[in-house]
Design an enzyme around this catalytic site. Sequence first.
Site, PDB file in Angstrom:
ATOM      1  CG  ASP A  36      -2.090   0.933   1.108  1.00 48.66           C
ATOM      2  OD1 ASP A  36      -1.897   2.079   0.645  1.00 48.66           O
ATOM      3  OD2 ASP A  36      -3.208   0.548   1.477  1.00 48.66           O
ATOM      4  CB  THR A  72      -6.680   2.339   0.325  1.00 48.04           C
ATOM      5  OG1 THR A  72      -5.502   3.046   0.699  1.00 48.04           O
ATOM      6  CG2 THR A  72      -6.473   0.853   0.551  1.00 48.04           C
ATOM      7  CG  ASP A 191      -1.166   4.182   2.979  1.00 49.08           C
ATOM      8  OD1 ASP A 191      -1.222   5.043   2.087  1.00 49.08           O
ATOM      9  OD2 ASP A 191      -1.973   4.133   3.927  1.00 49.08           O
ATOM     10  CG  ASP A 238      -3.178   1.539  -2.570  1.00 47.77           C
ATOM     11  OD1 ASP A 238      -1.946   1.767  -2.509  1.00 47.77           O
ATOM     12  OD2 ASP A 238      -3.898   1.504  -1.549  1.00 47.77           O
ATOM     13  CG  HIS A 239      -2.654   5.348  -2.996  1.00 46.70           C
ATOM     14  ND1 HIS A 239      -1.716   5.648  -2.036  1.00 46.70           N
ATOM     15  CD2 HIS A 239      -3.630   4.645  -2.359  1.00 46.70           C
ATOM     16  CE1 HIS A 239      -2.118   5.165  -0.870  1.00 46.70           C
ATOM     17  NE2 HIS A 239      -3.277   4.537  -1.032  1.00 46.70           N
TER      18      HIS A 239
HETATM   19 ZN   LIG Z   1      -3.267   5.799   2.785  1.00 49.41          ZN
END
Ligand SMILES: [Zn+2]
Length: 476
Positions: A36, A72, A191, A238-239
């Site tokens: 993540d 997410t 993340d 995801d990002h």
């Molecule tokens: Zn986050």
Amino acid sequence: MTSKCPLVSFILAALTLSTTFSLQPDQQKVLLVSFDGFRWDYLYRVPTPNFHYVMKYGVHVKQVTNIFITKTYPNHYTLVTGLFAENHGIVANDMFDPILNKSFSLDHMNIYDSDFWEEATPIWITNQREGHTSGAAMWPGADVEIHETFPTHYMPYNESVSFEDRVAKIIEWFTSKEPVNLGLLYWEDPDDMGHHLGPDSPLMGPVISDIDNKLGYLIQMLEKAKLWNVVNLIITSDHGMTQCSEERVIELDHYLDKDHYTLVDQSPVAAILPKEGKFDEVYEALVHAHPNLTVYKKEEIPERWHYKYNSRIQPILAVADEGWYILQNKSEDFLLGNHGYDNALAEMHPIFLAHGPAFRKNFTKEAMNSTDLYPLLCHLLNITAMPHNGSLRNVQDLLSSAPPGPIPYTQSTTLLLGSVEPEYEQEESYPYFIGVSLGSIIVIVFSVIFIKHLIHSQIPALQDMQGEISQPLLQA
Ligand SMILES: [Zn+2]
Ligand SMILES: *[C@@H]1O[C@H](CO)[C@@H](O)[C@H](O)[C@H]1NC(C)=O
Ligand SMILES: *[C@@H]1O[C@H](CO)[C@@H](O)[C@H](O)[C@H]1NC(C)=O
Ligand SMILES: *[C@@H]1O[C@H](CO)[C@@H](O)[C@H](O)[C@H]1NC(C)=O
Ligand SMILES: *[C@@H]1O[C@H](CO)[C@@H](O)[C@H](O)[C@H]1NC(C)=O
Ligand SMILES: *[C@@H]1O[C@H](CO)[C@@H](O)[C@H](O)[C@H]1NC(C)=O
Ligand SMILES: *[C@@H]1O[C@H](CO)[C@@H](O)[C@H](O)[C@H]1NC(C)=O
Ligand SMILES: *[C@@H]1O[C@H](CO)[C@@H](O)[C@H](O)[C@H]1NC(C)=O
Ligand SMILES: *[C@@H]1O[C@H](CO)[C@@H](O)[C@H](O)[C@H]1NC(C)=O
């Protein structure tokens, strides 16, 4: 009749050869891993020898355009459906559906209501409908009942479960009596630490090194289970993440009356549901409020975000510029790193690497859309894709046509320090060599027969001289 015979043989020979080069059933295994919030350029922040090992013997895509909003749950659902948020229905981590009159909230882990997930069908369900089995280790949404189905194997979400325990489950599922062909593995970092420290913090270095060590551990475990050269491993996220600052906060309380609206989702994309009869008042108060806040009526949301045609998208959407933070007031929690911004921003983009029998080696591609992963997964699993917004054609160049030889993975002790490239040995694959050699011999033999036959049938007058004529023809 006789004139068709060599042609048929030739086609058969060619087919034999092409079968040698296509995916074998036992190579149609996929392990999709998400770290993540792993921004695309974290790979270069500190030495990441395990990631670079995968790049060198696999493929790497430099820029992956993920979907808006760059959060997410929306992006993880896109990875397994190939759909934009407006189409798969998970439009944010925090949602309100006015038709269902229900809320969804990641913060409160109120995400188990099937109704929110059923606008789409994730890949594990399609995989299972086609007779295969899937296993998910903490993949977001994989422990939710969707269309009355769970993954064949899954771990109920629990962030305290270690990476090693998640990997152990994945290995168990791939090596069981009825092995899965699809594994999904999720890890919360970088993340969590990215939010906490901010991506610009030098303390992010050790966090990224730790993820690299986790990847090394995963590769070692796959190697130990004799899966490393069998499984198609895809590592993505995801990002990304961008640096925030208390100097860049937009306080809604400065502009809006709290009683006039409900804030469904907060930062950096505020989803605003005005109270009955208050739409104009709220919109007018906010539209020119702050130079770093762009305010859209739902119908004005840019088409390129594919973020409009869903009842869970609220009547007013206020999007902060990169690095700006939306709060109701400064007494609320503030994070030094955040994501969710425009998906055109490079800092919002995730990594993408892959390794395995289906993938090319040492191949770098400039760009792809994250929606293209889904048709790629369906291709690898040999299952029929549901309607989606991606394109296999756009990512086909990642695939090798020939199964590569295995690359045993051996981790040197220096690697544990995270600074030296992993050691490896190249070993040739005998089945591959035998396949190619046999295929080639068959093609050559049938070419000779075919050409001889051509000469026999099409140049009957020269029949007596065939030996002399066929020689130069074969050399040409
Ligand atoms: Zn986050
Ligand atoms: C792919 O699936 C189809 C039918 O679902 C099957 O006929 C075919 O043999 C499969 N291909 C491989 C390489 O397993
Ligand atoms: C929506 O749900 C809330 C409780 O969550 C309830 O108070 C309200 O009456 C419901 N609204 C409608 C229109 O059903
Ligand atoms: C979550 O995992 C931890 C570590 O394995 C365990 O101690 C805890 O009981 C688990 N929590 C739940 C709710 O299962
Ligand atoms: C914030 O707004 C100012 C004024 O319009 C602009 O100059 C600046 O570039 C904006 N910041 C970002 C990160 O877009
Ligand atoms: C700030 O916002 C929170 C959340 O809406 C609210 O509970 C709190 O009272 C506000 N504080 C001030 C000083 O307005
Ligand atoms: C990988 O490709 C690069 C250039 O694209 C080349 O310089 C390098 O030697 C290659 N490495 C291997 C191991 O093939
Ligand atoms: C991403 O999708 C858009 C819209 O379909 C397309 O125009 C663009 O070429 C795609 N990008 C890549 C790198 O394939
Ligand atoms: C995305 O795919 C869905 C399902 O096929 C389709 O309904 C929708 O129109 C597509 N969106 C775009 C922008 O093409």
